[in-house]
Design an enzyme around this catalytic site. Sequence first.
Site, short mmCIF file in Angstrom:
data_model
loop_
_atom_site.label_atom_id
_atom_site.label_comp_id
_atom_site.label_asym_id
_atom_site.label_seq_id
_atom_site.Cartn_x
_atom_site.Cartn_y
_atom_site.Cartn_z
N HIS A 169 7.82 8.06 7.38
CA HIS A 169 7.21 7.12 8.33
C HIS A 169 6.84 7.79 9.64
CE1 HIS A 169 6.01 3.36 9.89
NE2 HIS A 169 6.98 2.60 9.44
N ASP A 386 -8.43 3.51 -5.29
CA ASP A 386 -9.05 3.67 -6.62
C ASP A 386 -9.15 5.15 -6.98
OD1 ASP A 386 -10.60 3.65 -8.90
OD2 ASP A 386 -12.33 2.66 -7.99
#
Length: 449
Positions: A169, A386
Amino acid sequence: MEDNSCSLPSTTFTLTVNRKPPELIRPTKPTPHEFKPLSYIDDQPALRVLVPIIHFYSSNANMRGKDPVGVIREAISNALVFYYPFAGRLRQVTDGNRLAVECTGEGLLFIEGDADATLDDFGDLRPPFIGIEDLLYHVPVGIVDSPLAFIQVTRLKCGGFVFSSKVNHIMCDGFGMCQFFTAIGELARGLETPTILPLWERHIFNPREKPQVTHSHPEFEDVKSDITISTLGEVTDMVQRTFVFSRNDISALRSELPSHLHDCSTLDILLACIWRSRTIALSFDADEEVRIISVVNARNKPSIHIPKGYYGNAFAICAAISRVGSLVGNPLHYAIELVKEIKYRMTGEYMKSLIDFMVTRGRPPLMISRAFVVSDNSRIEFEQVDFGWGKAAYGGIATVALGALTGIVSFCVGSKNETEEARILVPVCLPSKTMEIFIKELEKLLTFY
């Protein structure tokens, strides 16, 4: 609210994943060897964690004969040319125990797996996922001097696959992670360069020459205090459930609110419902103080300029605070009014004050005693990533069992049901007996309203 008892299919199964030994994926071309500074927003104690994200993909006839593992492995290597800090390592620097990224080109860790399951075996895709411990690589090391991202691609028997990751993070927030994954996807589909080129530019969150703390920041502990533990204690019977809120649920709740709150957001209503119900379930004393801590996105704020391509952390942590007696003794709109005020604090001056606060107070830890931390990921389009097989059937947080933060942190995840209707998933982790009460309190709210 949909049935949340479990997200498993009617016939459960035991997932088996055969994993190959981890390997390091390096950039395909030489990259600069340099040290990259982190911002004071990046380098907070609360962000020294790995965030688990998971994507599920179905088979695609147009990709028949293509191996998702090979396609994604090559795309990661190409993406690391542009996002070369991800191939580096965190190092301790002498300035007050701060961290920086050494761009070493060593690479990120990649794991190849094969599962004895189809996509349908996972049922309605929402946390907790079956076999999550086998789909997410267990990281046995700390964050310093270690890979900054861990990616596992697991083939499914149906021709689909699972793309799971743990990303440090400190490197980026949810939007930054999605930007990185999107770039991998674009290169996997044959683009030579990502549509959005990455920018480091961490100096945009540097402190002022003369730090000025102009706002209060009760979200953070006084650095001298030792009360930094969770109020859940040493609990071993934690259970995780995902609560599903439809537009009808939110509309029903909003319609019963006082007129001055009819413009409140979906997030305001959700957070208030969960905070109030959770507080009741945990049985705090009426005079105790509780807080809900919201991660407020700084992007697209008129007073805060964040350049396109910036993938670092760009948010503030803001809290709403109440006495327990007031929160649970008043109608829901009391909690909504408190939560609604959180987002209005996010201004350019507030961000500057927060950064100056971090500098002058030595980056104190987040105040998690009697707190509930929620990050709104519903606008992060993880499901649009994608790799050539189309958008994901699910893309988002993989689990809220997050080590020391288990039971304290949750996320709002955007999703659609089988008829393409928008909904929000909220995974929650609580002790089993507490969870039973929490569910009843949520049901009361939805039934009453």
